[in-house]
Every structure is written in structure tokens, then in C-alpha cells.
Design a protein around this motif. Structure first.
Motif, short mmCIF file in Angstrom:
data_model
loop_
_atom_site.label_atom_id
_atom_site.label_comp_id
_atom_site.label_asym_id
_atom_site.label_seq_id
_atom_site.Cartn_x
_atom_site.Cartn_y
_atom_site.Cartn_z
N LEU A 128 0.81 -1.21 0.00
CA LEU A 128 0.00 0.00 0.00
C LEU A 128 0.85 1.27 0.00
CD1 LEU A 128 -2.76 -1.04 2.58
CD2 LEU A 128 -2.92 -1.03 0.08
N PHE A 129 2.17 1.11 -0.08
CA PHE A 129 3.04 2.28 0.05
C PHE A 129 2.86 3.28 -1.08
CE2 PHE A 129 5.30 -1.14 -2.06
CZ PHE A 129 5.99 -0.52 -3.11
N ASN A 130 2.36 2.82 -2.24
CA ASN A 130 2.16 3.74 -3.35
C ASN A 130 1.06 4.76 -3.08
OD1 ASN A 130 0.83 4.25 -6.34
ND2 ASN A 130 3.06 4.08 -6.38
N LEU A 131 0.23 4.50 -2.06
CA LEU A 131 -0.87 5.39 -1.74
C LEU A 131 -0.47 6.48 -0.74
CD1 LEU A 131 -3.70 2.72 -1.33
CD2 LEU A 131 -3.19 4.11 -3.35
N ALA A 132 0.73 6.40 -0.19
CA ALA A 132 1.18 7.35 0.83
C ALA A 132 2.21 8.30 0.23
CB ALA A 132 1.76 6.61 2.02
N PRO A 133 1.98 9.61 0.27
CA PRO A 133 2.90 10.57 -0.35
C PRO A 133 4.35 10.45 0.12
CG PRO A 133 0.86 11.67 0.21
CD PRO A 133 0.78 10.29 0.80
N ASP A 134 4.56 10.14 1.40
CA ASP A 134 5.92 10.08 1.92
C ASP A 134 6.51 8.68 1.88
OD1 ASP A 134 5.90 12.82 2.49
OD2 ASP A 134 4.97 12.50 4.45
N ALA A 135 5.76 7.72 1.36
CA ALA A 135 6.25 6.33 1.33
C ALA A 135 6.21 5.74 -0.06
CB ALA A 135 5.41 5.47 2.29
N VAL A 136 5.89 6.57 -1.07
CA VAL A 136 5.61 6.07 -2.41
C VAL A 136 6.77 5.29 -3.02
CG1 VAL A 136 6.38 8.18 -3.55
CG2 VAL A 136 4.64 6.74 -4.65
N ASP A 137 8.00 5.63 -2.66
CA ASP A 137 9.15 4.94 -3.24
C ASP A 137 9.52 3.67 -2.50
OD1 ASP A 137 9.58 6.70 -5.39
OD2 ASP A 137 10.61 8.11 -4.09
N GLY A 138 8.82 3.39 -1.40
CA GLY A 138 9.07 2.15 -0.68
C GLY A 138 10.39 2.15 0.06
N ILE A 139 10.83 0.96 0.42
CA ILE A 139 12.10 0.78 1.13
C ILE A 139 13.17 0.29 0.17
CG2 ILE A 139 13.30 -0.53 2.92
CD1 ILE A 139 10.66 -0.57 4.49
N ALA A 140 12.89 -0.78 -0.53
CA ALA A 140 13.85 -1.32 -1.49
C ALA A 140 13.94 -0.41 -2.71
CB ALA A 140 13.44 -2.73 -1.92
N PRO A 141 15.14 -0.10 -3.19
CA PRO A 141 15.27 0.76 -4.37
C PRO A 141 14.54 0.18 -5.57
CG PRO A 141 17.40 0.44 -3.31
CD PRO A 141 16.45 -0.51 -2.65
N ALA A 142 13.95 1.06 -6.37
CA ALA A 142 13.23 0.71 -7.60
C ALA A 142 11.92 -0.01 -7.34
CB ALA A 142 14.11 -0.14 -8.54
#
Length: 392
Positions: A128-142
Motif C-alpha cells: 500500500l506504500f504507493n498510496l502514501a505521499p511520503d512512502a511512495v518509493d518504498g524501502i527497497a530501491p526501484a
């Protein structure tokens, strides 16, 4: 009609040309990040890679929508098929994604980086991280694109129901374009995280729409057009790249967004052409193999670049005489040489078992969902038939 080789698990011919496109998309991103993450100097003649190879992700989205439509058209609803679709998509993505998440967190812990917050971790674990403005890029790169992809999976069955014909697919894509424009305008006006805008599902929906258009066209287009359409798509891609320098500084915000979305058109043409009849120069056993392991190439390359950077490999490469014309190709080659075997291992021991598990569990789900109907039919038949000797 598309031209494929051996049948896949769903009974439809495997599209080697489309699979090869995954390889090109993956390596475009690998090269893009060798430039930006490994800080490898680029020869002036290859400067376009700094920006335009980032469009490897939209190419992934176009190919993804085409492939999903090809595999599931008319096969999503009824007899537990919807549940099966979601389960198989989850088991296709989650095992390798969770591994990438865990290895990146471990790597950050080893170098003393701060751990992610609990809320960010929960958002990433639940996709669900794509729905959060400050979490959109997730933890793992790419991994931002994984967030987009998983959300598209949620709506895909219903999008396919809307895009049952070519005109409907075009209308859906136009609607996606309108949503993307509204989303981008709203995000800019509210001064949201720019990554949240560009990496959000709504902004990227048009690329999926172009993939659906390509699929609907493939249902009646002649295979003889495959090579022509692929070349036309490649010419359009070059034209898109060339027009960027002419438009720079001369276009407004809206036109710039439309320009970004328009990249889906040449990618859709290439995808259509490669599905109908792939050009041998672009699709062969090597590219099909790389396409098969492309998910591992994509999710694994940031970690490989990180490790090679920590070992000082890229610094040593830059010390080699010959300038960027020598050191840049060498940096890409070394990265690829380390990455490809890892991606193959990930495919063999993580991805493929996950897909096989998804198929098995999916069949059981479908069988369980259709069992009540079969049982009811059996009871009606039994009541209508005379009792057998065994029943007496």
C-alpha cells in the motif's frame, strides 16, 4: 492474430517477442541506474541515456498490461477465477519482492543506516506504500513500480470488463489520461512530494491503457504487419526522444505531462509488432531468457550496484585509461555479469516456485468455488434418477 511459440500454462501460445521486451526494459533501467547510482560518466554520444532510459519502467507497464490481457481475457470472472487471479498475482510478485525488501534492510543495517519506521514497513509489506505521499518509493530501491503494479492488479479485472473492445479500450485509455492530468495538477497545487505524483498509480495508468489498446489491436491485426509495426514504433520512439530537445523550455506544464504519457504510444506499437511477428534481430533465445528473468534483473540490480560500489569496483573502473567511452561500457558489462547469474538463481529458486505454487493453489480455489454448483447439480440428478442396487 498474435504469433507465438510453445503453449504456456494457460494454453495460449507463449509470446517470445513480448518476453524479449521485458529484457530491454530491464536493461534500460539497469543502465539508467549505473549512471545515476554508480555515478558512471557517460560519453557525450550516449547522454540521452541519463533521462530517456528511465522510460524502461513505462515500457514494463505497457508490456504488463498487454501480457495480462493476453493471458486473462475472458478468464477472470466465474468459478473462483477472480480469487485465482489475485492469488497468482500475489505469489508472482511477493516472494521476490519480500526478499529484496529484506536484503536491502539488512544491507542498510550493516552500514549503520536508520531502520524504516513501523508504519513504512507495514505499508511496504501490504503493498500500500504507493498510496502514501511520503512512502511512495518504498524501502527497497526501484520498488515504487511494484507498488504501481500491485494496485493495477487490483483493478485489472474490472478494467478488462470495461475495455472489452478496441473502442472501449481507447476510451478507457483516454479516461486514464484525464485522471493522470487531474492527479498531477492536484498534486502540484497541493505541493505534494513530486515522487508521489510521478510514481503514483494514477499518473501511470495511461501506460497500462496503451498496453490494452495494443492487445485489442492484436486480436484482428495480421501477423505480416509485425515487423512494420515494430519498426514504426522504434521510429516513433526516436522521434519522441528527438522532440524533447526541441520542446525543452517551450512547452507548458500540461503539454509536458501529455508528452510523458505519449511515450506509451510507441511502446504499444512495438509491443503489438513483437506480439504479431517479432523481428529476429530483437527477439532470440538470449533476449527471451533475459526477459524470463527480468523481474530478478529489475529488483536485484540496485543491490548489485550497491555491493559493487561498496567494494570500490566502479572507482577502479574509472581509473582505466580511455575515458568514458571505455569505462562506461565496462561498468555496464561488469554490472550485468554480476547481475545475470543472480537473477537466474532468483528465478529458479524464488520466482518459479512461487508461480507454480500460485497455479496449484489457484486451481484448488477454482475447484472449491465450483464444487457447490457441481454438488447441487448432482443432487438434482440423483433425485430424478431411480436408486441403484448399491443405494438400496
Amino acid at each position: 492474430m498474435v504469433a507465438g511459440s510453445a503453449s504456456n500454462a494457460g494454453g495460449r501460445p507463449r509470446l517470445g517477442g513480448v518476453e524479449s521486451l521485458r529484457a530491454y526494459a530491464a536493461f534500460a533501467i539497469v543502465i539508467f541506474h549505473v549512471i545515476h547510482l554508480a555515478q558512471a560518466p557517460v560519453p557525450q554520444s550516449l547522454e540521452f541515456m541519463k533521462d530517456f532510459f528511465g522510460y524502461g519502467v513505462p515500457l514494463f507497464f505497457v508490456v504488463s498490461a498487454f501480457s495480462l490481457a493476453y493471458g486473462y481475457d475472458g478468464r477472470v470472472f466465474g468459478d473462483g477465477r477472480l480469487q485465482e487471479f489475485y492469488l497468482r498475482r500475489l505469489l508472482r510478485i511477493a516472494p521476490l519482492y519480500y526478499l529484496a525488501l529484506a536484503t536491502w534492510m539488512a544491507a542498510m543495517a550493516l552500514i549503520g543506516g536508520p531502520p524504516p519506521s513501523l508504519s513504512l514497513l507495514v505499508l511496504c509489506l501490504t503493498f500500500l506504500f504507493n498510496l502514501a505521499p511520503d512512502a511512495v518509493d518504498g524501502i527497497a530501491p526501484a520498488s515504487w513500480s511494484i507498488g504501481v503494479e500491485m494496485l493495477f492488479y487490483v483493478i485489472f479485472p474490472f478494467v478488462m470488463a470495461l475495455a472489452r473492445t478496441l473502442p472501449r479500450a481507447i476510451l478507457v485509455t483516454v479516461a486514464f489520461g484525464g485522471l493522470a492530468l487531474v492527479f498531477a495538477a492536484t498534486g502540484t497545487r497541493l505541493k505534494l512530494n513530486p515522487s508521489f505524483v510521478v510514481h503514483g498509480l494514477l499518473f501511470n495508468l495511461p501506460y497500462f491503457g496503451f498496453g490494452l489498446i495494443a492487445f485489442r489491436l492484436s486480436q484482428f491485426a495480421s501477423p505480416r504487419l509485425g515487423g512494420v509495426l515494430t519498426i514504426a514504433g522504434l521510429v516513433m520512439t526516436v522521434a519522441m526522444w528527438a522532440s524533447a530537445s526541441m520542446l525543452a523550455g517551450r512547452i507548458g506544464w500540461t503539454v509536458n505531462i501529455l508528452y510523458m504519457m505519449a511515450w506509451g504510444a510507441p511502446f504499444a506499437l512495438i509491443c503489438l509488432g513483437m506480439a504479431l511477428r517479432p523481428l529476429a534481430i530483437l527477439s532470440n533465445p538470449a533476449t527471451e531468457f533475459l526477459g524470463k528473468i527480468s523481474f530478478g534483473l529489475y529488483l536485484g540490480h540496485p543491490q548489485v550496484i550497491f555491493v559493487l560500489s561498496q567494494l570500490g569496483v566502479y572507482e577502479r573502473i574509472q581509473e582505466i585509461p580511455g575515458g568514458s567511452g571505455v569505462t562506461f561500457p565496462l561498468a555496464v558489462l561488469v554490472t550485468s555479469a554480476a547481475l545475470i547469474p543472480i537473477a537466474w538463481v532468483l528465478y529458479a529458486f524464488i520466482e518459479r516456485p512461487g508461480m507454480e505454487l500460485g497455479r496449484r493453489w489457484g486451481r484448488r480455489l477454482r475447484a472449491a468455488s465450483s464444487a457447490p454448483a457441481r454438488t447441487a447439480d448432482g443432487l438434482i440428478a440423483a433425485q430424478a434418477a431411480p436408486p441403484s442396487a448399491e443405494q438400496i
